[in-house]
Motif scaffolding. Structure first.
Motif, short mmCIF file in Angstrom:
data_model
loop_
_atom_site.label_atom_id
_atom_site.label_comp_id
_atom_site.label_asym_id
_atom_site.label_seq_id
_atom_site.Cartn_x
_atom_site.Cartn_y
_atom_site.Cartn_z
N THR A 261 46.75 42.19 7.08
CA THR A 261 47.26 43.12 6.11
C THR A 261 48.85 43.08 6.23
O THR A 261 49.66 42.91 5.30
CB THR A 261 46.68 44.20 5.62
N GLU A 262 49.34 43.80 7.39
CA GLU A 262 50.63 44.35 7.50
C GLU A 262 51.51 42.88 7.78
O GLU A 262 52.67 42.92 7.38
CB GLU A 262 50.73 45.07 8.81
N THR A 263 51.03 42.13 8.64
CA THR A 263 51.57 40.91 8.91
C THR A 263 52.07 39.92 7.50
O THR A 263 52.88 39.43 7.14
CB THR A 263 50.78 40.07 9.69
N SER A 264 50.98 40.06 6.74
CA SER A 264 51.08 39.40 5.22
C SER A 264 52.31 40.16 4.54
O SER A 264 52.99 39.31 3.80
CB SER A 264 49.67 39.30 4.47
N MET A 265 52.24 41.42 4.58
CA MET A 265 53.19 42.19 3.98
C MET A 265 54.66 42.09 4.48
O MET A 265 55.70 41.84 3.62
CB MET A 265 52.90 43.62 3.93
N VAL A 266 54.83 41.87 5.66
CA VAL A 266 55.92 41.43 6.21
C VAL A 266 56.42 40.22 5.68
O VAL A 266 57.72 39.64 5.50
CB VAL A 266 56.09 41.66 7.80
N TYR A 267 55.56 39.14 5.81
CA TYR A 267 55.88 37.83 5.14
C TYR A 267 56.47 37.99 3.77
O TYR A 267 57.42 37.17 3.50
CB TYR A 267 54.53 37.12 5.15
N ALA A 268 56.04 39.14 3.09
CA ALA A 268 56.58 39.19 1.65
C ALA A 268 58.11 39.79 1.56
O ALA A 268 58.77 39.60 0.70
CB ALA A 268 55.37 39.74 0.77
N VAL A 269 58.25 40.81 2.34
CA VAL A 269 59.30 41.47 2.48
C VAL A 269 60.36 41.16 3.27
O VAL A 269 61.43 41.41 2.96
CB VAL A 269 59.00 42.93 2.21
N ALA A 270 60.16 40.42 4.46
CA ALA A 270 60.95 40.03 5.31
C ALA A 270 60.47 38.80 6.33
O ALA A 270 60.35 39.08 7.69
CB ALA A 270 61.54 41.12 6.33
N GLU A 271 60.42 37.71 5.64
CA GLU A 271 59.65 36.80 6.39
C GLU A 271 60.22 36.11 7.63
O GLU A 271 59.79 35.88 8.67
CB GLU A 271 59.46 35.74 5.05
N ASP A 272 61.50 36.15 7.59
CA ASP A 272 62.33 35.59 8.70
C ASP A 272 61.93 36.51 9.80
O ASP A 272 62.67 36.32 10.95
CB ASP A 272 63.79 35.53 8.31
N LEU A 273 61.60 37.77 9.71
CA LEU A 273 61.35 38.61 10.95
C LEU A 273 59.78 38.54 11.57
O LEU A 273 59.63 39.30 12.48
CB LEU A 273 61.49 40.03 10.43
N VAL A 274 59.00 37.63 10.93
CA VAL A 274 57.79 37.45 11.60
C VAL A 274 57.93 36.32 12.69
O VAL A 274 58.52 35.35 12.40
CB VAL A 274 56.67 36.93 10.43
N ARG A 275 57.55 36.87 13.93
CA ARG A 275 57.71 35.86 15.08
C ARG A 275 56.26 35.24 15.00
O ARG A 275 55.32 35.58 15.72
CB ARG A 275 57.87 36.54 16.36
N GLU A 276 56.13 34.05 14.45
CA GLU A 276 54.94 33.15 14.18
C GLU A 276 54.68 32.75 15.64
O GLU A 276 53.13 32.56 15.92
CB GLU A 276 55.26 32.17 13.30
N ASP A 277 55.27 32.36 16.60
CA ASP A 277 54.86 31.88 17.69
C ASP A 277 54.27 33.08 18.73
O ASP A 277 53.85 32.86 19.54
CB ASP A 277 55.93 30.99 18.49
N ALA A 278 54.28 34.39 18.27
CA ALA A 278 53.69 35.51 18.92
C ALA A 278 52.38 35.97 18.23
O ALA A 278 51.77 36.87 18.92
CB ALA A 278 54.73 36.47 19.02
N LEU A 279 52.08 35.36 17.33
CA LEU A 279 50.91 35.97 16.47
C LEU A 279 49.67 35.91 17.25
O LEU A 279 48.89 36.75 17.33
CB LEU A 279 50.75 35.25 15.05
N ALA A 280 49.56 34.63 17.88
CA ALA A 280 48.28 34.50 18.60
C ALA A 280 48.32 35.48 19.86
O ALA A 280 47.04 36.18 20.28
CB ALA A 280 48.12 32.88 19.44
#
Length: 254
Positions: free
Chosen positions: A160-179
């Protein structure tokens, strides 16, 4: 919607004269695992508040540091005591009331702030200074999170929070660190032994700082969460704007 801090003192006079309600975003600057920014909580609250566009509502500056002592073992976390936070929020609202706006929604993005916000709101009402409504952006989204992720509510740095950050500040999600965030995450908040709560800090039960399943997040889910939260806040403002201030005071003070 007008952002009060962008006004001059002259234009603020007229803007506040036409406002029934103010929005005060509150959040935290704290760890959200290796994939999400420290600003997650206050960015979410600020963005939901900023999407409101109403002539009867004005937005106040965001309070970006909250009650986050339970995350203190993770680098970058900032925190104040519950008493300091309660007083700061309460005094900010009281200063606004001096300008005639006495109804406020405390648009909150951090669960650790909730008790202090409720205390501040009760005190403001008891003293007949203002009527403040604590409101978490995820408060009415259980049906949606159940549809999107198969679970009610919100964890910490989860889908939920990760999806919200995608919506409000997508460039700040470190996708390579999600796993990595998910590999070290707890399945649920807290730790108990025979019914006794023994996990006081996030570090007691989560290696990565996350709680939940951030790899299940998506941009599309984030947009739906943001839209639904904004609709809920707008509906709350409809109700609050219509209430005479005197009717919101304690019964024994009427």
């Amino acid at each position: 919607m007008d952002y009060l801090a962008d006004h001059t003192t002259t234009t603020a006079r007229d803007r506040l004269a036409g406002a029934e309600v103010a929005l005060l975003p509150t959040g935290a600057t704290e760890q959200h695992g290796p994939a999400l920014p420290l600003s997650t909580d206050f960015r979410a609250a600020e963005t939901v508040a900023g999407r409101i566009d109403r002539d009867d509502t004005v937005r106040l500056p965001t309070i970006p540091v909250g009650v986050s002592d339970h995350h203190r073992q993770f680098h970058g976390t900032l925190s104040v005591t519950p008493e300091t936070f309660e007083d700061y929020v309460g005094e900010t609202v009281a200063s606004l009331a001096d300008h005639g706006v006495r109804k406020v929604v405390l648009v909150n993005g951090h669960g650790g702030n909730s008790d202090a916000l409720r205390r501040a709101a009760r005190r403001l009402r008891r003293q007949e200074v203002a009527f403040a409504v604590p409101w978490n952006w995820w408060a009415n989204l259980d049906d949606l999170t159940r549809e999107l992720f198969g679970e009610d509510g919100i964890g910490h740095a989860d889908a939920t929070e990760t999806s919200m950050v995608y919506a409000v500040a997508e460039d700040l999600v470190r996708e390579d660190a999600l796993a990595a965030a998910e590999a070290g995450a707890a399945d649920s908040w807290g730790k108990s032994v025979h019914g006794g709560e023994v996990g006081f800090d996030t570090a007691d039960f989560s290696d990565s700082g996350a709680v939940g399943h951030p790899t299940e997040a998506s941009r599309e889910a984030g947009e739906r969460l943001l839209a639904s939260a904004t609709d809920d806040l707008d509906a709350l403002l409809d109700w609050l704007a219509d209430q005479p201030f005197a009717d919101l005071l304690p019964q024994d003070h009427r």
